[in-house]
Design an enzyme around this catalytic site. Structure first.
Site, mmCIF file in Angstrom:
data_model
loop_
_atom_site.group_PDB
_atom_site.id
_atom_site.type_symbol
_atom_site.label_atom_id
_atom_site.label_comp_id
_atom_site.label_asym_id
_atom_site.label_seq_id
_atom_site.Cartn_x
_atom_site.Cartn_y
_atom_site.Cartn_z
ATOM 1 N N SER A 77 41.319 50.974 35.245
ATOM 2 C CA SER A 77 40.092 51.751 35.400
ATOM 3 C C SER A 77 39.853 52.043 36.872
ATOM 4 O O SER A 77 40.309 51.292 37.746
ATOM 5 C CB SER A 77 38.902 50.962 34.841
ATOM 6 O OG SER A 77 37.673 51.565 35.190
ATOM 7 N N TYR A 80 34.420 42.846 36.203
ATOM 8 C CA TYR A 80 35.167 43.944 35.590
ATOM 9 C C TYR A 80 36.220 44.460 36.564
ATOM 10 O O TYR A 80 37.377 44.691 36.185
ATOM 11 C CB TYR A 80 34.207 45.066 35.196
ATOM 12 C CG TYR A 80 34.868 46.238 34.495
ATOM 13 C CD1 TYR A 80 35.464 46.090 33.246
ATOM 14 C CD2 TYR A 80 34.895 47.507 35.084
ATOM 15 C CE1 TYR A 80 36.066 47.154 32.593
ATOM 16 C CE2 TYR A 80 35.490 48.581 34.443
ATOM 17 C CZ TYR A 80 36.073 48.403 33.203
ATOM 18 O OH TYR A 80 36.669 49.465 32.562
#
Length: 321
Positions: free
Chosen positions: A157, A183
């Site tokens: 990501s 994350y």
């Protein structure tokens, strides 16, 4: 070939004219969103897809379209996999190895984003344990099923820019837990895994690549307040306007899955192996902290960092690969 595709390309655009008959593919996270679309388009072009999911009943419902769209020769079978429980990961991997059929492609698609602090069954911080360590064990355990010419695609990501991995405190035992920091660590780990897996297996013709699907509205954001997301987008768009850049546009799910499919099937492997791709091209290195939408940070492609993470991961899961 790759120059014809970009941010708005869809899975069907990328695979136009491609016949995947005879190819066998493993896709994790096929109970929603990108996983379902990835499985659908591969099966629609003739691939035999093995879809892994934690909730098989949910996956069965979500993948009805995969079976409907499957071309002649294309198929879908589901297997149970809970990436937050290494006993489940090992059971899934062992069953696949016992079955003995090889894979041409593995797409590590499943993941979780920015939940409250928690731990996996094995005591790892939820995002690092699920997004990285679960896939780390699964893919290494089935590596013998990957024949020459196979590819591993690790979904990362742009969120990797939030943080490098923390090799000293991966479970936030001494660091304050911040959901997006965690994350970022897990997504950087997804890229570093591809870097090191590619290095270890390229001599036998098995290659790996990391991809960013883009900004898509899927179940991945279920832990986030919609108001928070909108405020975040507004802030990013204000920065973009100040820099003379266009505002953020959400991708559709077929557009989001396109880079996974492009890197899996279409891109010449020598141009993408061991790298990080976005919008159906190899992402450029970007160190400017104000740029949060495009490019890859150097720490995410650092081969020494990748080897160190691999060693740490082996220690954490208690297995040497």
């Amino acid at each position: 070939m790759s120059q014809h595709f970009g941010a708005k390309s869809t899975t069907d655009d990328v695979l136009a004219g491609v016949d995947l008959t005879g190819k066998r593919v493993l896709v994790t996270g096929v109970s929603a969103g990108l996983g379902v679309e990835t499985a659908r388009t591969l099966a629609a072009h003739g691939a035999s897809v093995v879809g892994a999911a934690r909730d098989l009943a949910k996956a069965e419902r979500a993948t009805a379209i995969v079976r409907e769209d499957a071309a002649t020769g294309g198929s879908l079978e589901l297997v149970a996999l809970d990436l937050a429980d290494l006993a489940s990961v090992r059971a899934c991997a062992d069953a696949l190895v016992a079955d003995g059929r090889s894979f041409d492609l593995v797409i590590a698609n499943a993941g979780v984003m920015a939940p409250p602090f928690g731990k996996t069954v094995d005591g790892f911080e939820t995002q690092f344990g699920t997004n990285h360590l679960g896939h780390f064990v699964l893919i290494n355990r089935i590596a013998s099923l990957l024949k020459a010419g196979s590819r591993v695609v690790s979904l990362a990501s742009s969120g990797h820019r939030f943080s490098d991995v923390d090799l000293e405190d991966p479970n936030f035992e001494t660091t304050e837990y911040v959901p997006f920091t965690a994350y970022g660590r897990s997504k950087t780990a997804n890229i570093l895994f591809a870097v090191e897996f590619d290095r270890r297996h390229k001599d036998r013709g098995v290659r790996a690549v990391a991809v960013h699907p883009g900004g898509i509205q899927t179940e991945l954001a279920r832990h986030l307040d919609p108001a928070f997301i909108q405020a975040w987008i507004d802030d990013l768009n204000a920065q973009a306007a100040a820099q003379g850049n266009p505002p953020i546009e959400w991708k559709t799910i077929p557009q989001g899955a396109a880079t996974s499919v492009w890197a899996s099937v279409v891109a010449p492997i020598e141009t993408v192996a061991g790298l990080y791709c976005e919008d159906c091209h190899v992402a450029p290195p970007v160190e400017d902290a104000s740029e949060v939408r495009f490019g890859v940070r150097s720490y995410a492609l650092d081969p020494a960092r990748a080897q160190a993470l691999w060693a740490l991961s082996e220690t954490m899961v208690g297995e040497t690969f």
